[in-house]
Design a protein around this motif. Sequence first.
Motif, mmCIF file in Angstrom:
data_model
loop_
_atom_site.group_PDB
_atom_site.id
_atom_site.type_symbol
_atom_site.label_atom_id
_atom_site.label_comp_id
_atom_site.label_asym_id
_atom_site.label_seq_id
_atom_site.Cartn_x
_atom_site.Cartn_y
_atom_site.Cartn_z
ATOM 1 N N GLY A 16 -7.675 4.340 12.700
ATOM 2 C CA GLY A 16 -8.646 3.639 11.871
ATOM 3 C C GLY A 16 -8.719 2.179 12.239
ATOM 4 N N ARG A 17 -9.892 1.602 12.074
ATOM 5 C CA ARG A 17 -10.067 0.178 12.370
ATOM 6 C C ARG A 17 -11.064 -0.421 11.392
ATOM 7 N N ILE A 18 -11.014 -1.734 11.279
ATOM 8 C CA ILE A 18 -11.926 -2.480 10.425
ATOM 9 C C ILE A 18 -12.913 -3.227 11.304
ATOM 10 N N ARG A 19 -14.178 -3.182 10.936
ATOM 11 C CA ARG A 19 -15.196 -3.988 11.613
ATOM 12 C C ARG A 19 -15.848 -4.895 10.580
ATOM 13 N N VAL A 20 -15.669 -6.209 10.733
ATOM 14 C CA VAL A 20 -16.288 -7.180 9.833
ATOM 15 C C VAL A 20 -17.476 -7.800 10.557
ATOM 16 N N VAL A 21 -18.655 -7.701 9.934
ATOM 17 C CA VAL A 21 -19.872 -8.253 10.533
ATOM 18 C C VAL A 21 -20.518 -9.182 9.509
ATOM 19 N N ASP A 22 -21.496 -9.979 9.965
ATOM 20 C CA ASP A 22 -22.188 -10.847 9.010
ATOM 21 C C ASP A 22 -23.095 -10.006 8.118
ATOM 22 N N VAL A 23 -23.547 -10.601 7.023
ATOM 23 C CA VAL A 23 -24.284 -9.852 6.006
ATOM 24 C C VAL A 23 -25.548 -9.220 6.571
ATOM 25 N N ASN A 24 -26.295 -9.954 7.386
ATOM 26 C CA ASN A 24 -27.542 -9.409 7.924
ATOM 27 C C ASN A 24 -27.288 -8.185 8.797
ATOM 28 N N GLN A 25 -26.271 -8.262 9.657
ATOM 29 C CA GLN A 25 -25.947 -7.114 10.496
ATOM 30 C C GLN A 25 -25.468 -5.942 9.640
ATOM 31 N N TYR A 26 -24.694 -6.264 8.602
ATOM 32 C CA TYR A 26 -24.211 -5.216 7.704
ATOM 33 C C TYR A 26 -25.385 -4.489 7.045
ATOM 34 N N LEU A 27 -26.345 -5.237 6.524
ATOM 35 C CA LEU A 27 -27.484 -4.617 5.857
ATOM 36 C C LEU A 27 -28.324 -3.805 6.832
ATOM 37 N N ASN A 28 -28.483 -4.301 8.046
ATOM 38 C CA ASN A 28 -29.241 -3.544 9.047
ATOM 39 C C ASN A 28 -28.559 -2.211 9.372
ATOM 40 N N ARG A 29 -27.231 -2.233 9.463
ATOM 41 C CA ARG A 29 -26.520 -0.983 9.745
ATOM 42 C C ARG A 29 -26.598 -0.021 8.560
ATOM 43 N N LEU A 30 -26.570 -0.570 7.339
ATOM 44 C CA LEU A 30 -26.724 0.291 6.170
ATOM 45 C C LEU A 30 -28.103 0.944 6.147
ATOM 46 N N ARG A 31 -29.119 0.186 6.483
ATOM 47 C CA ARG A 31 -30.480 0.745 6.489
ATOM 48 C C ARG A 31 -30.595 1.916 7.459
ATOM 49 N N ARG A 32 -29.841 1.833 8.555
ATOM 50 C CA ARG A 32 -29.876 2.917 9.550
ATOM 51 C C ARG A 32 -28.785 3.953 9.293
ATOM 52 N N PHE A 33 -27.989 3.751 8.247
ATOM 53 C CA PHE A 33 -26.833 4.603 7.945
ATOM 54 C C PHE A 33 -25.895 4.683 9.147
ATOM 55 N N ASP A 34 -25.718 3.530 9.802
ATOM 56 C CA ASP A 34 -24.886 3.450 10.998
ATOM 57 C C ASP A 34 -23.486 2.979 10.610
ATOM 58 N N PHE A 35 -22.709 3.876 10.013
ATOM 59 C CA PHE A 35 -21.349 3.545 9.616
ATOM 60 C C PHE A 35 -20.564 4.835 9.434
#
Length: 611
Positions: free
Chosen positions: A467-486
């Motif tokens: 397991g690993r943690i990926r910390v990204v900025d808020v804009n990148q986080y929201l973009n990945r959520l919109r694409r369900f890329d997690f």
Amino acid sequence: MPFIPRCCLSSALLVTALISSAWAADPSDVPTVHGLALYGEPGLDEGFEHFPHADPQAPKGGTLTRSSIGSFDSTNPFIIRGTPATDLTEIYDTLLTQNPDEPFSMYGQLAQGIRLDPDRQWIEFDLHPEARFHDGEPVTADDVVFSFTTLTEQGQPFYSAYYNDVIEVRAVNEQTVHFDLAESESRELPLIIGQLPILPAHFWEERDFEATTRDALLGSGPYRIAEVDPGRRIVYQRVKDYWGRDLPVNRGRHNIDRLVYDYYRDQTVALEAFKAGNLDMRIESSARNWATAYDFPALEEGLGKRLEIPDGQPAGMQAYVINLRRETFQDVRVREALNLAFDFDWLNRNLFYGAYERTESYFANSEMAAEGLPSEAELALLEPHRDSLPERVFEQPLPIEHPEEMRPRLGRALELLREAGYETRDGKLVDGQSGEPLQLEVLLFDTQFERVVQPLLRNLSRLGIEGRIRVVDVNQYLNRLRRFDFDIIVGSFPQSANPGNEQRDFWTSPYADVPQSRNLIGLADPAIDALVDKLIAADSRDALDTAAQALDRVLRWGFYVIPQWHLGQTRIAIWDKFGWREPFPEYTLDLAAWWVDPERGATIEARQRNR
């Protein structure tokens, strides 16, 4: 004749609704009322002067400065694109507004009168003729029609889910708007139509609603946008000639002149800004901070306060959300194993100062949480889906029994993973057929949460899972959520005392792959779809509780999330310049009823300026 749009439902459903409407009551025979309650009558009689927790003598003026985390690039909160600024709904009025001191009662705001068909096949709203947008243009029924059509057809998926059972909306005349409703038996639908934010049709005529913008958009609410500094600050200014300032639902509320949101990189920086006097208020989400970080001099001198305000709403579900769109997580045994690796007791003792309770239910802290074996009423809802549901739904009680100590928990987790086809090679857990290692990533946007995730990853490593943690900025986080890329995120599914149409957006098949829907898990299960429909159609408090319990039971046995924790109160730290009336509302904190005390405000602001 006003334009009459239709939302995008099948022609068969529309025809059915139109036929049934022929049997509905004539609007002229239905009494006009001042408010609606989900069950029974509203708690406040017609002619009430103000909400009980609001003080009509409260002084106006002052500033409330708070923090937001990350950044923003848009002032349109209704669309998929962009990252909207905080609290943009302050500039918009709605047809009705909710009393925070009742479970679910709505009273007129833009609407001065309401007529609801006894069979709930339609609802009409009469608008206040004096209602105005901030540019002086009147708010009309055509604006309501425009708002509904625009939000459901061009807005976030939430709106089409929330208002799915509205068949048609039309302007009867300039001040009256009529909604025809499908035969969904949704008791809350007439009330939630009242939550619709009303947009100015004339303002949007030459604009692209689906495009991001940084303009100060036009509304009719108690505040207007005064300043936009993208990514850094947004300021709202109280509208002194606000058309609705003397309405009973507004009297004694919206007292503070300026609402300021300053943006910070993370919560640690925001906390230091509060202690330095750059922020006036902080809603604290960290138990460690609450226990250790508020011992700065100003608080000791009595210039600040810490409040713990009880929260009467269900706790909802905050959890590690597992993405079913990833093939790895489609096996329920893998998801249950991940649940077993989570050690809440250790976290609560060592990181949270014993402040939290473990969340077991999606409707925790309410009568809607499932317990024990299914009741007869629950079974009536579950039995039609017995073939597609796990036997444990019917045969094993809740809460789910897992070993308490970590060693046997991990032992059971390893058994489940081996049953799912994984085996250990060179200390790593791999797929027995492909040899691919079992790996996962927890996606975060706030470094503050890393210390909470690390213990889970350590336990997973003991199983051989990388397991690993990926910390990204808020804009990148929201973009990945919109694409369900997690793989896994920390997410939440908030619940009210009266859940309803929003459950579609959380759990049902039509929203599993719609960008920016709140079906973060990716659920597409006909049994869950049917249970959500039963919940929405509940016609009594008992029926609603039963439907929620059945849904809760199925979701919990699916192990779709790793439940985290909850707190039955809101923790607020303030510089002591605010006033409010007690007792606080029972169900929802209403900061709009607070005010800045002129004397204390001047003292505090002088102290802040001189630091």
